[in-house]
Design a protein around this motif. Structure first.
Motif, PDB file in Angstrom:
ATOM      1  N   VAL A 187      -1.254  -3.366   7.599  1.00 47.99           N
ATOM      2  CA  VAL A 187       0.049  -3.845   8.049  1.00 47.99           C
ATOM      3  C   VAL A 187       0.012  -3.820   9.567  1.00 47.99           C
ATOM      4  O   VAL A 187      -0.068  -2.759  10.185  1.00 47.99           O
ATOM      5  CB  VAL A 187       1.204  -2.982   7.515  1.00 47.99           C
ATOM      6  N   ALA A 188       0.049  -4.999  10.164  1.00 53.12           N
ATOM      7  CA  ALA A 188      -0.027  -5.140  11.615  1.00 53.12           C
ATOM      8  C   ALA A 188       1.332  -5.531  12.168  1.00 53.12           C
ATOM      9  O   ALA A 188       2.046  -6.343  11.570  1.00 53.12           O
ATOM     10  CB  ALA A 188      -1.060  -6.212  11.990  1.00 53.12           C
ATOM     11  N   VAL A 242       8.189 -11.794  -5.422  1.00 51.27           N
ATOM     12  CA  VAL A 242       9.448 -11.570  -6.136  1.00 51.27           C
ATOM     13  C   VAL A 242      10.466 -10.832  -5.279  1.00 51.27           C
ATOM     14  O   VAL A 242      11.498 -10.378  -5.776  1.00 51.27           O
ATOM     15  CB  VAL A 242       9.218 -10.798  -7.453  1.00 51.27           C
ATOM     16  N   GLY A 243      10.179 -10.709  -3.975  1.00 53.38           N
ATOM     17  CA  GLY A 243      11.189 -10.177  -3.067  1.00 53.38           C
ATOM     18  C   GLY A 243      11.050  -8.706  -2.724  1.00 53.38           C
ATOM     19  O   GLY A 243      12.038  -8.080  -2.326  1.00 53.38           O
ATOM     20  N   LEU A 244       9.843  -8.148  -2.822  1.00 52.19           N
ATOM     21  CA  LEU A 244       9.662  -6.724  -2.523  1.00 52.19           C
ATOM     22  C   LEU A 244      10.170  -6.376  -1.132  1.00 52.19           C
ATOM     23  O   LEU A 244      10.970  -5.448  -0.958  1.00 52.19           O
ATOM     24  CB  LEU A 244       8.182  -6.340  -2.644  1.00 52.19           C
ATOM     25  N   PHE A 245       9.750  -7.104  -0.116  1.00 44.93           N
ATOM     26  CA  PHE A 245      10.184  -6.804   1.251  1.00 44.93           C
ATOM     27  C   PHE A 245      11.589  -7.331   1.522  1.00 44.93           C
ATOM     28  O   PHE A 245      12.368  -6.705   2.254  1.00 44.93           O
ATOM     29  CB  PHE A 245       9.191  -7.374   2.262  1.00 44.93           C
ATOM     30  N   ALA A 256       1.066   1.536  -3.984  1.00 50.11           N
ATOM     31  CA  ALA A 256       1.040   0.481  -2.972  1.00 50.11           C
ATOM     32  C   ALA A 256       2.422  -0.007  -2.539  1.00 50.11           C
ATOM     33  O   ALA A 256       2.680  -0.124  -1.327  1.00 50.11           O
ATOM     34  CB  ALA A 256       0.196  -0.692  -3.460  1.00 50.11           C
ATOM     35  N   PRO A 257       3.338  -0.330  -3.460  1.00 53.37           N
ATOM     36  CA  PRO A 257       4.635  -0.857  -3.004  1.00 53.37           C
ATOM     37  C   PRO A 257       5.367   0.094  -2.062  1.00 53.37           C
ATOM     38  O   PRO A 257       5.899  -0.333  -1.030  1.00 53.37           O
ATOM     39  CB  PRO A 257       5.405  -1.068  -4.312  1.00 53.37           C
ATOM     40  N   GLY A 281       7.324   0.968   3.307  1.00 60.82           N
ATOM     41  CA  GLY A 281       7.550   1.892   4.413  1.00 60.82           C
ATOM     42  C   GLY A 281       6.932   1.399   5.708  1.00 60.82           C
ATOM     43  O   GLY A 281       7.552   1.467   6.776  1.00 60.82           O
ATOM     44  N   ALA A 282       5.701   0.879   5.614  1.00 56.82           N
ATOM     45  CA  ALA A 282       5.020   0.407   6.816  1.00 56.82           C
ATOM     46  C   ALA A 282       5.700  -0.817   7.415  1.00 56.82           C
ATOM     47  O   ALA A 282       5.834  -0.942   8.643  1.00 56.82           O
ATOM     48  CB  ALA A 282       3.556   0.099   6.496  1.00 56.82           C
TER      49      ALA A 282
END
Length: 366
Positions: A360-361, A235-238, A208-209, A214-215
């Motif tokens: 993801v829109a 926790v700041g993934l994006f 998933a991450p 990527g999206a």
């Protein structure tokens, strides 16, 4: 994994246990299909689990009273099967058994088509958008099993464990869950390691991450020097990858309700600005300036109250990560009222064998 029903006032005699032969209609949001049974004043809608569109089944009612607008039931006998029906790989999946999975009886490709139908229907009904949807597998997914890196069981004592029935407190003893992974979650994505609290949120599917990062990056196409607002940032993934994209001349602000996760985002993403607090309250009091980009990754209820705050920052693009297609469609409609339209949507099968789907829109100014 199953939700328990809210207590409600009975409206007449119970219908639980009654059986009807029905033609199964389309899939509906929530892991069931729609059928209708004749009643004295016309027909009554029944949400049927363990069925597929087009099948003829015997449904046994599991919830409802004579005065309710709809009933719930299980397909306990299949009279005419869909070509997409398979034997469930899990011995605990089926009517009256574990409620964790909705689609063990459906081939994996067909599961994804059902989820695409749900996303498409919600967008059409709630946002007035007719959009073709394709639900994509994520990296590392082969058969839809063994993906859930965190699992909770009911302790039955004596070393035994169980899972709850659908919308029930009752427990089914199980030896093992087939969607449970044999490993814990990896907190490394694209070469970056992330610290996560022991009880903190992290995606349960190992693929998933990577898929979501990527999206989101594709949707925003961030440029050096731009500013980005990451809402419900965890926790700041994006934030980590937005920071890389906008570079040292850019700016990334992360807002997250959980204080510990917000603190960890500063460790995981050196150089961001991080604020802990309710997203709506923070935006009402801080960061009134414009931002080029916004990421929204709200909980299941969506981001209804945050939309006006987001559009007030006049971003050129918004990436909305949604785990509930109904909340997403509602919020897309609100964005449209403020001059932002849906320009792209990708859907991912992060939760095989269940009805859940992640989208993801991309929304852009018109």
């Amino acid at each position: 994994m199953s939700r328990r029903p809210r207590p409600k006032q009975a409206r007449g005699a119970s219908v639980v246990g009654r059986r009807h032969e029905v033609e199964v209609g389309p899939v509906a949001h929530g892991g069931h299909c729609v059928a209708r049974v004749p009643v004295a004043d016309g027909t009554r809608v029944v949400f049927v689990r363990h069925a597929l569109p087009g099948e003829r089944v015997v449904v046994e009612l599991t919830e409802g009273t004579e005065g309710d607008r709809f009933w719930r039931g299980d397909a306990v006998e299949v009279l005419a099967a869909s070509p997409n029906r398979i034997d469930a790989p899990c011995p605990y999946a089926g009517p009256g058994l574990c409620g964790g999975c909705d689609f063990q009886h459906v081939s994996l490709d067909a599961q994804r088509r059902l989820k695409a139908d749900v996303v498409r229907e919600q967008l059409a009904r709630l946002a007035g958008i007719d959009l073709s949807v394709d639900v994509e597998p994520v990296p590392g997914d082969a058969d839809g099993l063994g993906w859930r890196t965190r699992q909770r069981y009911v302790d039955l004592g004596g070393g035994r464990r169980g899972m709850r029935k659908h919308r029930s407190h009752e427990v089914v003893p199980v030896d093992r869950c087939l969607i449970e992974a044999h490993r814990g979650p990896s907190h490394e994505v694209r070469g970056h390691a992330f610290q996560v609290a022991d009880d903190g949120f992290w995606q349960v599917h190992p693929g998933a991450p990577e898929a979501l990062v990527g999206a989101v990056l594709d949707a925003l196409a961030a440029l050096p020097g731009e500013s980005a607002l990451d809402l419900y940032a965890g926790v700041g993934l994006f934030s980590r990858f937005l920071l890389d994209a906008v570079g040292p001349q850019g700016r990334v602000v992360a807002v997250e309700g959980d204080r510990r996760a917000s603190e960890l985002s500063l460790t995981n993403c050196p150089g961001i600005e991080a604020t802990s607090g309710d997203v709506d309250a923070v935006l009402a009091a801080a960061y009134p300036e414009s931002f080029d980009l916004v990421v929204l990754d709200p909980p299941r209820v969506g981001a209804k109250r945050a939309v006006e705050q987001v559009v007030a920052r006049r971003p050129r693009a918004v990436a909305y990560v949604a785990c509930d297609p109904a909340a997403l469609a509602r919020d897309v409609a609100i964005f449209a009222e403020h001059g932002y339209r849906l320009t792209d949507l990708r859907a991912f099968d992060l939760f095989p064998m269940t009805h859940h789907v992640e989208c993801v829109a991309r929304l852009g100014r018109t």
